[in-house]
Write a protein that holds these residues in place. Structure first.
Motif, PDB file in Angstrom:
ATOM      1  N   ARG A  41       0.828  -1.203   0.000  1.00 43.31           N
ATOM      2  CA  ARG A  41       0.000   0.000   0.000  1.00 43.31           C
ATOM      3  C   ARG A  41       0.872   1.267   0.000  1.00 43.31           C
ATOM      4  O   ARG A  41       0.612   2.226  -0.734  1.00 43.31           O
ATOM      5  CB  ARG A  41      -0.913   0.023   1.221  1.00 43.31           C
ATOM      6  N   GLU A  42       1.930   1.262   0.804  1.00 46.27           N
ATOM      7  CA  GLU A  42       2.803   2.427   0.877  1.00 46.27           C
ATOM      8  C   GLU A  42       3.548   2.642  -0.433  1.00 46.27           C
ATOM      9  O   GLU A  42       3.804   3.786  -0.828  1.00 46.27           O
ATOM     10  CB  GLU A  42       3.769   2.270   2.044  1.00 46.27           C
ATOM     11  N   ASP A  45       1.153   4.407  -2.621  1.00 49.66           N
ATOM     12  CA  ASP A  45       0.963   5.790  -2.171  1.00 49.66           C
ATOM     13  C   ASP A  45       2.093   6.708  -2.659  1.00 49.66           C
ATOM     14  O   ASP A  45       1.874   7.912  -2.850  1.00 49.66           O
ATOM     15  CB  ASP A  45       0.899   5.851  -0.643  1.00 49.66           C
ATOM     16  N   THR A  48       1.175   8.557  -6.052  1.00 50.91           N
ATOM     17  CA  THR A  48      -0.098   9.266  -6.210  1.00 50.91           C
ATOM     18  C   THR A  48       0.064  10.765  -5.982  1.00 50.91           C
ATOM     19  O   THR A  48       1.047  11.224  -5.402  1.00 50.91           O
ATOM     20  CB  THR A  48      -1.146   8.710  -5.242  1.00 50.91           C
TER      21      THR A  48
END
Length: 391
Positions: A41-42, A45, A48
């Protein structure tokens, strides 16, 4: 069980004949799946927003012979150029952007130094190069290095005292570039650590002199071919992730948007094959490189170094490799983890204590270079460290 394929993107061809790393679950790798979900997930991120850490990121992580994470996020190509007035990238249309995939090659930048170091240590193992021999013994025409008694070990450990770089990109031809290097004396105290691209350039010239072969051939024949790293090689590499829109004054040359050619201006001036930069690779190929070193220099039936030489490479102060550096290794540092970073946004960490490895490929310099920020690399490494402890 799924296995890694090695598409021939650049720098070679052929299939891997040795047993391959396998892709499996975090549990099969002995890693905590929750921490690895956070890692993935990181990584997403980071790509983005209007000003991401990098337009594109690929992460490959695992333990032992198992790859537990191979994830791509964002774009290999997002921008057409850079506008210095607004300090923003000129974005391509959505249709024109190129998504990053796990097979996307990236410009490795200074991760190239690791292969240069392995190529040199291979010659030390074979007895054609002396660890404590003087550079002047092999390159007498490099008068300054000879006069100051710079040794092979000092080049490998960045303790020669040579300055970080020279403006070789401003020279009119190769003769002038060589002339600059041959008369360049140490500016720091020999024996004191000072990271320098010049160390790896001199090391390149040394190994080329003792073998009679160029560095690209040595890396291919001694490392990438026996390990089946068919997506790894010096450029050009047309399918690679884009890097910088190079214009003066923020860059050192006026080259436009770069894709598939080396980002580093000195490596470019030297024809794209240099001891400090120039290699392109994928996360999957670099996972093989990590696994080989964690296994003592062997991968299946291939052996590129003996275990004692691998230990010398990875043990503090390290030969080409940095050891226990929390600024990019996060909580993996502290027990003998070794690795390196690259200016384009890349990093590689392997931890012999836990047999874990982490490869991060990113194009943080797309569309323009920014002040260095290794916090995200350290954070992802910390997630992997916690995945080990959480099992």
């Amino acid at each position: 069980m799924p296995t890694l394929e090695h598409p021939s993107e650049c720098g070679g061809s052929g299939e891997l004949s040795a047993p391959r790393l396998r892709v499996d679950t975090p549990e099969k790798a002995g890693l905590d799946p929750t921490e690895l979900r956070h890692l993935v997930r990181e990584a997403h991120d980071l790509t983005t927003g209007d000003h991401p850490w990098a337009p594109g990121v690929v992460v490959v992580a695992g333990r032992g012979p198992v790859i537990a994470v191979q994830e791509a996020a964002g774009f290999a190509v997002r921008y057409a150029s850079y506008d210095p007035i607004t300090d923003t990238g000129v974005e391509l249309s959505r249709a024109a952007r190129v998504p990053a995939t796990v097979d996307t090659p990236f410009d490795l930048a200074s991760l190239t130094k690791l292969c240069t170091s392995v190529a040199a240590v291979q010659q030390i193992e074979r007895g054609t190069l002396g660890m404590d021999a003087r550079v002047g013994d092999y390159l007498p025409e490099f008068r300054a290095a000879a006069r100051h008694g710079i040794t092979v070990r000092q080049l490998l450990t960045h303790t020669s005292g040579l300055r970080p770089e020279l403006p070789l990109y401003d020279c009119r031809d190769d003769a002038q570039r060589l002339a600059l290097l041959r008369v360049e004396p140490p500016t720091g105290e020999p024996g004191t650590y000072l990271y320098s691209d010049l160390n790896m350039l001199l090391l390149q010239f040394v190994v080329e002199r003792v073998t009679g072969r160029t560095l690209d051939v040595l890396v291919h024949e001694g490392i990438t071919r026996p390990l089946g790293m068919t997506a790894t090689g010096f450029g050009p590499c047309p399918g690679a992730a884009a890097t910088e829109y190079q214009r003066r004054p923020w860059a050192k040359a006026d080259r436009g948007m770069l894709r598939g050619v080396v980002h580093d201006e000195n490596a470019w001036a030297l024809g794209g094959v240099a001891g400090h930069a120039g290699l392109f690779s994928t996360g999957r190929d670099l996972a093989v490189f990590c696994r080989t070193l964690l296994a003592g220099g062997s991968y299946g039936p291939a052996r590129i170094l003996g275990p004692d030489l691998v230990e010398l490479l990875l043990t503090a102060p390290g030969l080409g490799f940095a050891v226990d550096q929390p600024w990019f290794m996060g909580e993996l540092a502290g027990s003998g983890a070794a690795g390196h970073t690259g200016f384009t946004g890349t990093s590689l960490v392997l931890d012999p204590m836990t047999e874990t490895f982490l490869v991060i490929l990113a194009n943080t310099v797309h569309p323009v270079r920014r002040p260095a920020d290794s916090g995200p690399r350290a954070n992802l490494a910390t997630r992997l460290a916690r995945a080990v402890r959480g099992t």
